[in-house]
Design a protein around this motif. Structure first.
Motif, PDB file in Angstrom:
ATOM      1  N   TYR A   1     -33.029  38.111  55.075  1.00 13.79           N
ATOM      2  CA  TYR A   1     -33.125  38.707  56.407  1.00 13.79           C
ATOM      3  C   TYR A   1     -31.961  38.243  57.283  1.00 13.79           C
ATOM      4  O   TYR A   1     -31.330  39.041  57.981  1.00 13.79           O
ATOM      5  CB  TYR A   1     -34.455  38.344  57.058  1.00 13.79           C
ATOM      6  N   TRP A   2     -31.653  36.954  57.242  1.00 10.11           N
ATOM      7  CA  TRP A   2     -30.564  36.373  58.033  1.00 10.11           C
ATOM      8  C   TRP A   2     -29.241  37.069  57.727  1.00 10.11           C
ATOM      9  O   TRP A   2     -28.508  37.461  58.618  1.00 10.11           O
ATOM     10  CB  TRP A   2     -30.468  34.877  57.729  1.00 10.11           C
ATOM     11  N   LYS A   3     -28.977  37.233  56.444  1.00  7.29           N
ATOM     12  CA  LYS A   3     -27.721  37.866  56.032  1.00  7.29           C
ATOM     13  C   LYS A   3     -27.739  39.365  56.302  1.00  7.29           C
ATOM     14  O   LYS A   3     -26.752  39.928  56.769  1.00  7.29           O
ATOM     15  CB  LYS A   3     -27.462  37.604  54.553  1.00  7.29           C
ATOM     16  N   GLY A   4     -28.857  40.020  56.007  1.00  9.95           N
ATOM     17  CA  GLY A   4     -28.950  41.465  56.183  1.00  9.95           C
ATOM     18  C   GLY A   4     -28.873  41.902  57.633  1.00  9.95           C
ATOM     19  O   GLY A   4     -28.347  42.969  57.941  1.00  9.95           O
ATOM     20  N   ALA A   5     -29.395  41.083  58.526  1.00 17.32           N
ATOM     21  CA  ALA A   5     -29.384  41.410  59.952  1.00 17.32           C
ATOM     22  C   ALA A   5     -28.166  40.818  60.664  1.00 17.32           C
ATOM     23  O   ALA A   5     -28.013  41.001  61.865  1.00 17.32           O
ATOM     24  CB  ALA A   5     -30.662  40.913  60.618  1.00 17.32           C
ATOM     25  N   ALA A   6     -27.316  40.119  59.918  1.00 19.94           N
ATOM     26  CA  ALA A   6     -26.103  39.501  60.481  1.00 19.94           C
ATOM     27  C   ALA A   6     -26.437  38.600  61.655  1.00 19.94           C
ATOM     28  O   ALA A   6     -25.740  38.592  62.665  1.00 19.94           O
ATOM     29  CB  ALA A   6     -25.079  40.570  60.872  1.00 19.94           C
ATOM     30  N   LEU A   7     -27.502  37.818  61.528  1.00 18.91           N
ATOM     31  CA  LEU A   7     -27.915  36.943  62.620  1.00 18.91           C
ATOM     32  C   LEU A   7     -26.961  35.772  62.824  1.00 18.91           C
ATOM     33  O   LEU A   7     -26.924  35.198  63.895  1.00 18.91           O
ATOM     34  CB  LEU A   7     -29.334  36.426  62.375  1.00 18.91           C
ATOM     35  N   GLY A   8     -26.211  35.421  61.814  1.00 16.39           N
ATOM     36  CA  GLY A   8     -25.284  34.309  61.915  1.00 16.39           C
ATOM     37  C   GLY A   8     -23.970  34.658  62.585  1.00 16.39           C
ATOM     38  O   GLY A   8     -23.057  33.846  62.646  1.00 16.39           O
ATOM     39  N   GLY A   9     -23.855  35.875  63.090  1.00 15.36           N
ATOM     40  CA  GLY A   9     -22.641  36.265  63.792  1.00 15.36           C
ATOM     41  C   GLY A   9     -21.729  37.157  62.978  1.00 15.36           C
ATOM     42  O   GLY A   9     -20.808  37.746  63.506  1.00 15.36           O
ATOM     43  N   GLY A  10     -21.974  37.292  61.685  1.00  8.96           N
ATOM     44  CA  GLY A  10     -21.181  38.195  60.856  1.00  8.96           C
ATOM     45  C   GLY A  10     -21.657  39.619  61.047  1.00  8.96           C
ATOM     46  O   GLY A  10     -22.606  39.898  61.754  1.00  8.96           O
ATOM     47  N   ALA A  11     -21.009  40.543  60.395  1.00  6.88           N
ATOM     48  CA  ALA A  11     -21.397  41.943  60.476  1.00  6.88           C
ATOM     49  C   ALA A  11     -22.235  42.305  59.263  1.00  6.88           C
ATOM     50  O   ALA A  11     -21.904  41.954  58.143  1.00  6.88           O
ATOM     51  CB  ALA A  11     -20.161  42.831  60.541  1.00  6.88           C
ATOM     52  N   ALA A  12     -23.316  42.996  59.509  1.00  2.00           N
ATOM     53  CA  ALA A  12     -24.164  43.448  58.407  1.00  2.00           C
ATOM     54  C   ALA A  12     -23.554  44.678  57.788  1.00  2.00           C
ATOM     55  O   ALA A  12     -23.043  45.548  58.479  1.00  2.00           O
ATOM     56  CB  ALA A  12     -25.565  43.768  58.927  1.00  2.00           C
ATOM     57  N   ALA A  13     -23.586  44.738  56.474  1.00  5.74           N
ATOM     58  CA  ALA A  13     -23.093  45.921  55.784  1.00  5.74           C
ATOM     59  C   ALA A  13     -24.139  47.013  55.913  1.00  5.74           C
ATOM     60  O   ALA A  13     -25.293  46.825  55.603  1.00  5.74           O
ATOM     61  CB  ALA A  13     -22.828  45.610  54.321  1.00  5.74           C
ATOM     62  N   GLY A  14     -23.708  48.153  56.385  1.00  3.29           N
ATOM     63  CA  GLY A  14     -24.603  49.287  56.537  1.00  3.29           C
ATOM     64  C   GLY A  14     -24.505  50.200  55.336  1.00  3.29           C
ATOM     65  O   GLY A  14     -24.114  49.779  54.252  1.00  3.29           O
TER      66      GLY A  14
ATOM     67  N   LEU B   1     -32.329  30.126  63.634  1.00  2.00           N
ATOM     68  CA  LEU B   1     -32.846  29.988  62.267  1.00  2.00           C
ATOM     69  C   LEU B   1     -34.358  29.776  62.277  1.00  2.00           C
ATOM     70  O   LEU B   1     -35.082  30.385  61.477  1.00  2.00           O
ATOM     71  CB  LEU B   1     -32.170  28.810  61.560  1.00  2.00           C
ATOM     72  N   SER B   2     -34.840  28.935  63.181  1.00  2.00           N
ATOM     73  CA  SER B   2     -36.276  28.680  63.286  1.00  2.00           C
ATOM     74  C   SER B   2     -37.032  29.942  63.673  1.00  2.00           C
ATOM     75  O   SER B   2     -38.116  30.229  63.140  1.00  2.00           O
ATOM     76  CB  SER B   2     -36.563  27.583  64.311  1.00  2.00           C
ATOM     77  N   THR B   3     -36.458  30.710  64.591  1.00  2.00           N
ATOM     78  CA  THR B   3     -37.085  31.961  65.018  1.00  2.00           C
ATOM     79  C   THR B   3     -37.144  32.959  63.871  1.00  2.00           C
ATOM     80  O   THR B   3     -38.169  33.612  63.647  1.00  2.00           O
ATOM     81  CB  THR B   3     -36.329  32.563  66.218  1.00  2.00           C
ATOM     82  N   ALA B   4     -36.054  33.077  63.121  1.00  2.00           N
ATOM     83  CA  ALA B   4     -36.022  33.985  61.969  1.00  2.00           C
ATOM     84  C   ALA B   4     -37.039  33.553  60.921  1.00  2.00           C
ATOM     85  O   ALA B   4     -37.763  34.384  60.358  1.00  2.00           O
ATOM     86  CB  ALA B   4     -34.618  34.036  61.372  1.00  2.00           C
ATOM     87  N   LEU B   5     -37.096  32.265  60.663  1.00  5.87           N
ATOM     88  CA  LEU B   5     -38.040  31.731  59.678  1.00  5.87           C
ATOM     89  C   LEU B   5     -39.479  32.030  60.098  1.00  5.87           C
ATOM     90  O   LEU B   5     -40.305  32.475  59.287  1.00  5.87           O
ATOM     91  CB  LEU B   5     -37.819  30.232  59.520  1.00  5.87           C
ATOM     92  N   GLN B   6     -39.790  31.822  61.374  1.00  8.19           N
ATOM     93  CA  GLN B   6     -41.138  32.084  61.870  1.00  8.19           C
ATOM     94  C   GLN B   6     -41.460  33.577  61.839  1.00  8.19           C
ATOM     95  O   GLN B   6     -42.569  33.976  61.495  1.00  8.19           O
ATOM     96  CB  GLN B   6     -41.314  31.536  63.284  1.00  8.19           C
ATOM     97  N   ALA B   7     -40.478  34.414  62.182  1.00 13.46           N
ATOM     98  CA  ALA B   7     -40.699  35.868  62.172  1.00 13.46           C
ATOM     99  C   ALA B   7     -40.993  36.372  60.763  1.00 13.46           C
ATOM    100  O   ALA B   7     -41.904  37.186  60.554  1.00 13.46           O
ATOM    101  CB  ALA B   7     -39.483  36.587  62.744  1.00 13.46           C
ATOM    102  N   VAL B   8     -40.250  35.882  59.787  1.00 17.16           N
ATOM    103  CA  VAL B   8     -40.483  36.289  58.401  1.00 17.16           C
ATOM    104  C   VAL B   8     -41.833  35.770  57.921  1.00 17.16           C
ATOM    105  O   VAL B   8     -42.601  36.501  57.290  1.00 17.16           O
ATOM    106  CB  VAL B   8     -39.331  35.823  57.472  1.00 17.16           C
TER     107      VAL B   8
END
Length: 124
Positions: free
Chosen positions: A61-74, A26-33
């Motif tokens: 971004y977290w949800k769209g890239a499925a960073l939390g382990g879920g699958a992103a909808a394409g 989460l910290s990495t995603a926050l910093q990247a954004v």
């Protein structure tokens, strides 16, 4: 609570995450954004008025890239009109959202570009 941890806590609350095992990601995603936004704005620091927007962009971004382990909808894979059924292609991992994580060269960055434009500085 320092500024970074406060942001992380607010982002976790926004995403409904209570455990600490994903804090690093989460910290990495926050910093990247934030880095993308600051680069787009031509600024060294984020204007305080954009704090909430940064959290919402990171959550998108977290949800769209499925960073939390879920699958992103394409993209849409199939559409059935009788009894209405729409299927989406599923892509996992950060690469799935990489195309949406772009402000430069016409990227809309989840529709936030117009909000950010008012805070841009001209580069010398």
């Amino acid at each position: 609570m320092d500024h970074v941890n406060e942001r992380l806590a607010r982002l976790k609350h926004l995403l409904g995450i209570v455990e600490e095992e994903q804090d690093g990601l989460l910290s990495t995603a926050l910093q990247a954004v934030e880095d993308q936004v600051l680069n787009y704005l031509g600024r060294e620091e984020l204007p305080p008025e954009l704090e909430r927007a940064l959290l919402l962009m990171t959550a998108s971004y977290w949800k769209g890239a499925a960073l939390g382990g879920g699958a992103a909808a394409g993209p849409v894979a199939s559409v059935k009109r009788g009894d209405v059924s729409t299927s989406f292609a599923v892509s996992g991992g950060a690469a799935a959202g990489a195309g949406t994580f772009e402000l430069a060269d016409g990227g809309a960055f989840f529709g936030w570009r117009e909000t950010l434009n008012g805070y841009r500085k001209l580069r010398k």
